[in-house]
Design a protein around this motif. Structure first.
Motif, PDB file in Angstrom:
ATOM      1  N   MET A 257     -50.343  10.070  -5.153  1.00  0.00           N
ATOM      2  CA  MET A 257     -51.612   9.803  -5.803  1.00  0.00           C
ATOM      3  C   MET A 257     -51.509  10.191  -7.276  1.00  0.00           C
ATOM      4  N   SER A 258     -52.004   9.341  -8.166  1.00  0.00           N
ATOM      5  CA  SER A 258     -51.913   9.599  -9.589  1.00  0.00           C
ATOM      6  C   SER A 258     -52.810  10.770  -9.985  1.00  0.00           C
ATOM      7  N   GLN A 259     -52.493  11.368 -11.158  1.00  0.00           N
ATOM      8  CA  GLN A 259     -53.311  12.466 -11.661  1.00  0.00           C
ATOM      9  C   GLN A 259     -54.745  12.004 -11.895  1.00  0.00           C
ATOM     10  N   GLU A 260     -54.883  10.770 -12.363  1.00  0.00           N
ATOM     11  CA  GLU A 260     -56.221  10.227 -12.592  1.00  0.00           C
ATOM     12  C   GLU A 260     -57.005  10.138 -11.286  1.00  0.00           C
ATOM     13  N   LYS A 261     -56.322   9.704 -10.219  1.00  0.00           N
ATOM     14  CA  LYS A 261     -56.977   9.610  -8.912  1.00  0.00           C
ATOM     15  C   LYS A 261     -57.370  10.993  -8.394  1.00  0.00           C
ATOM     16  N   LEU A 262     -56.493  11.980  -8.594  1.00  0.00           N
ATOM     17  CA  LEU A 262     -56.808  13.339  -8.172  1.00  0.00           C
ATOM     18  C   LEU A 262     -58.030  13.875  -8.916  1.00  0.00           C
ATOM     19  N   GLU A 263     -58.096  13.612 -10.205  1.00  0.00           N
ATOM     20  CA  GLU A 263     -59.237  14.065 -10.996  1.00  0.00           C
ATOM     21  C   GLU A 263     -60.518  13.363 -10.561  1.00  0.00           C
ATOM     22  N   GLN A 264     -60.415  12.074 -10.219  1.00  0.00           N
ATOM     23  CA  GLN A 264     -61.586  11.349  -9.738  1.00  0.00           C
ATOM     24  C   GLN A 264     -62.080  11.936  -8.419  1.00  0.00           C
ATOM     25  N   MET A 265     -61.149  12.307  -7.542  1.00  0.00           N
ATOM     26  CA  MET A 265     -61.529  12.912  -6.263  1.00  0.00           C
ATOM     27  C   MET A 265     -62.229  14.242  -6.491  1.00  0.00           C
ATOM     28  N   GLY A 266     -61.694  15.044  -7.431  1.00  0.00           N
ATOM     29  CA  GLY A 266     -62.325  16.319  -7.745  1.00  0.00           C
ATOM     30  C   GLY A 266     -63.712  16.145  -8.315  1.00  0.00           C
ATOM     31  N   ASP A 267     -63.879  15.184  -9.221  1.00  0.00           N
ATOM     32  CA  ASP A 267     -65.196  14.927  -9.818  1.00  0.00           C
ATOM     33  C   ASP A 267     -66.186  14.469  -8.756  1.00  0.00           C
ATOM     34  N   ARG A 268     -65.730  13.613  -7.847  1.00  0.00           N
ATOM     35  CA  ARG A 268     -66.616  13.122  -6.787  1.00  0.00           C
ATOM     36  C   ARG A 268     -67.071  14.272  -5.890  1.00  0.00           C
ATOM     37  N   LEU A 269     -66.127  15.152  -5.553  1.00  0.00           N
ATOM     38  CA  LEU A 269     -66.474  16.283  -4.696  1.00  0.00           C
ATOM     39  C   LEU A 269     -67.464  17.207  -5.394  1.00  0.00           C
ATOM     40  N   LYS A 270     -67.261  17.442  -6.684  1.00  0.00           N
ATOM     41  CA  LYS A 270     -68.200  18.268  -7.440  1.00  0.00           C
ATOM     42  C   LYS A 270     -69.600  17.675  -7.416  1.00  0.00           C
ATOM     43  N   GLN A 271     -69.688  16.348  -7.597  1.00  0.00           N
ATOM     44  CA  GLN A 271     -70.989  15.682  -7.597  1.00  0.00           C
ATOM     45  C   GLN A 271     -71.676  15.806  -6.243  1.00  0.00           C
ATOM     46  N   ILE A 272     -70.877  15.666  -5.174  1.00  0.00           N
ATOM     47  CA  ILE A 272     -71.441  15.758  -3.829  1.00  0.00           C
ATOM     48  C   ILE A 272     -71.979  17.160  -3.574  1.00  0.00           C
ATOM     49  N   ILE A 273     -71.202  18.179  -3.954  1.00  0.00           N
ATOM     50  CA  ILE A 273     -71.628  19.562  -3.733  1.00  0.00           C
ATOM     51  C   ILE A 273     -72.857  19.892  -4.560  1.00  0.00           C
ATOM     52  N   GLU A 274     -72.921  19.380  -5.780  1.00  0.00           N
ATOM     53  CA  GLU A 274     -74.099  19.615  -6.629  1.00  0.00           C
ATOM     54  C   GLU A 274     -75.365  19.028  -6.013  1.00  0.00           C
ATOM     55  N   ARG A 275     -75.220  17.970  -5.190  1.00  0.00           N
ATOM     56  CA  ARG A 275     -76.382  17.316  -4.602  1.00  0.00           C
ATOM     57  C   ARG A 275     -76.695  17.818  -3.191  1.00  0.00           C
ATOM     58  N   PHE A 276     -75.960  18.820  -2.717  1.00  0.00           N
ATOM     59  CA  PHE A 276     -76.252  19.345  -1.384  1.00  0.00           C
ATOM     60  C   PHE A 276     -77.720  19.731  -1.274  1.00  0.00           C
ATOM     61  N   ASP A 277     -78.327  19.401  -0.148  1.00  0.00           N
ATOM     62  CA  ASP A 277     -79.694  19.846   0.110  1.00  0.00           C
ATOM     63  C   ASP A 277     -79.661  21.284   0.636  1.00  0.00           C
ATOM     64  N   GLU A 278     -80.838  21.819   0.973  1.00  0.00           N
ATOM     65  CA  GLU A 278     -80.916  23.219   1.394  1.00  0.00           C
ATOM     66  C   GLU A 278     -80.126  23.468   2.676  1.00  0.00           C
ATOM     67  N   THR A 279     -80.066  22.469   3.558  1.00  0.00           N
ATOM     68  CA  THR A 279     -79.310  22.633   4.804  1.00  0.00           C
ATOM     69  C   THR A 279     -77.859  22.934   4.509  1.00  0.00           C
ATOM     70  N   GLY A 280     -77.279  22.150   3.602  1.00  0.00           N
ATOM     71  CA  GLY A 280     -75.881  22.358   3.257  1.00  0.00           C
ATOM     72  C   GLY A 280     -75.655  23.643   2.493  1.00  0.00           C
ATOM     73  N   ARG A 281     -76.528  23.931   1.528  1.00  0.00           N
ATOM     74  CA  ARG A 281     -76.323  25.116   0.683  1.00  0.00           C
ATOM     75  C   ARG A 281     -76.431  26.416   1.481  1.00  0.00           C
ATOM     76  N   ASN A 282     -77.263  26.414   2.497  1.00  0.00           N
ATOM     77  CA  ASN A 282     -77.517  27.652   3.220  1.00  0.00           C
ATOM     78  C   ASN A 282     -76.632  27.838   4.443  1.00  0.00           C
ATOM     79  N   HIS A 283     -75.810  26.840   4.767  1.00  0.00           N
ATOM     80  CA  HIS A 283     -74.957  26.973   5.941  1.00  0.00           C
ATOM     81  C   HIS A 283     -73.767  27.882   5.637  1.00  0.00           C
ATOM     82  N   TYR A 284     -73.348  28.638   6.641  1.00  0.00           N
ATOM     83  CA  TYR A 284     -72.275  29.612   6.452  1.00  0.00           C
ATOM     84  C   TYR A 284     -71.028  28.992   5.848  1.00  0.00           C
ATOM     85  N   MET A 285     -70.630  27.799   6.330  1.00  0.00           N
ATOM     86  CA  MET A 285     -69.382  27.180   5.892  1.00  0.00           C
ATOM     87  C   MET A 285     -69.495  26.537   4.518  1.00  0.00           C
ATOM     88  N   LEU A 286     -70.716  26.361   4.019  1.00  0.00           N
ATOM     89  CA  LEU A 286     -70.883  25.633   2.760  1.00  0.00           C
ATOM     90  C   LEU A 286     -71.543  26.445   1.654  1.00  0.00           C
TER      91      LEU A 286
END
Length: 324
Positions: free
Chosen positions: A1-30
């Motif tokens: 996987m290219s460095q650009e693809k890796l960075e895109q995956m990281g950015d996507r994951l950051k965006q998803i985590i930033e949008r977690f609702d209260e269920t996700g934020r308060n769960h032990y694993m998250l």
């Protein structure tokens, strides 16, 4: 996987985590996952593991992740079309079904394994199955999985690490892939700590309010070889790699330096002294034996294939030769 693809995956994951609702934020694993991944700089390692694994994930692949984190099976499902990918963890009182929706909301429901009901919601579903890897049997039939992953989990097992290895052998198909990482007890970072009269461990502190130390045992290169070969695996790849280092975080420094009380000049001087010490140690190792400077990274990485039944259940020196 290219460095650009890796960075895109990281950015996507950051965006998803930033949008977690209260269920996700308060769960032990998250909960506090943003701090775990980004402040402590584990994201690069996690994404690198996904990158190494993807070539082994086809449409018919059945895999399970042993204890890494619920986000890892999610990323694998996000990036591949494999048949199934479960998470295994002992941190829950019961097994649960995680649904990660595109809009960042989450749904977390208890369930019994195996889960056979049709999907009712859109999104990526990851079953998280309760299991103590140092004691329990995995919830799979013999010779039923193609791939097992186990990242930064082996060092946390308090009782019987060969239980994990024996169960991995049992549930993997012949020739099935076992991919594992764990801190390297033989790392150059640990040698430097010993020179400074510090604990030669990657993660030495106790956890407040938990009355425990998180890394029960950190393994040497020889011990990892013994574990895999005794458990009936043939090692294809055994290498080490380093933790990602940035200007504001260096895992080697994390338990030696108080960043709050260290100014730029003193930090720069400490880092220059550390580089000099590391060069000296590597030169000394190479003088003794040119091959002894190998396997000195922070982490051990293993790719192994199931080749036989378990050969030695209580292998020495992981276990004493005698029973008490």
């Amino acid at each position: 996987m290219s460095q650009e693809k890796l960075e895109q995956m990281g950015d996507r994951l950051k965006q998803i985590i930033e949008r977690f609702d209260e269920t996700g934020r308060n769960h032990y694993m998250l909960r506090n996952f943003d701090d775990y991944l980004f402040t402590r700089r584990h994201l690069d390692r996690l994404i690198t593991m996904v990158d190494l694994l993807l070539p082994h994930c086809g449409k018919d692949t059945r895999m399970a992740d042993l204890g890494s984190n619920i986000i890892f099976p999610y990323l694998v499902k996000l990036q591949s079309d494999l048949q199934s990918c479960d998470g295994i963890a002992r941190t829950l009182k019961q097994s649960e079904r995680f649904i990660f929706r595109e809009d960042g909301t989450t749904s977390i429901q208890p369930f019994r394994y195996p889960y056979t009901e049709p999907e009712e919601e859109s999104g990526i579903t990851v079953p998280l199955i309760h299991c103590d890897l140092s004691k329990d049997k995995l919830h799979y039939e013999d010779d039923s999985l193609d791939v097992l992953t186990c990242y930064e989990t082996l060092e946390h097992l308090r009782f019987d690490p060969m239980n994990l290895m024996e169960e991995a052998n049992r549930v993997l198909k012949p020739g099935g892939l076992f991919m594992l990482t764990t801190p390297n007890a033989n790392s150059i970072s640990n040698l430097k700590r010993m020179v400074h009269f510090e604990s030669p461990n990657f993660y030495p502190p106790y956890i407040r309010n938990m009355d425990c130390i998180e890394h029960v045992k950190e393994y040497s290169i020889k011990e990892i070889r013994v574990l895999f070969e005794s458990a009936g695996f043939e090692i294809e790849t055994l290498e080490t790699f380093n933790h990602v280092v940035t200007e504001d975080f260096n895992h080697y420094e994390a338990y030696q330096i108080d960043y709050i009380d260290t100014n730029d000049n003193s930090l720069r001087e400490l880092r220059e002294q550390d580089k000099k010490l590391e060069r000296g140690l590597l030169n000394l190792l190479e003088q003794e034996d040119p091959s002894s400077s190998r396997y000195r990274g922070d982490y051990i990485l293993v790719f192994a294939r199931k080749a036989s039944k378990v050969k030695d259940r209580y292998c020495f020196p992981i276990y004493e030769r005698f029973a008490l």
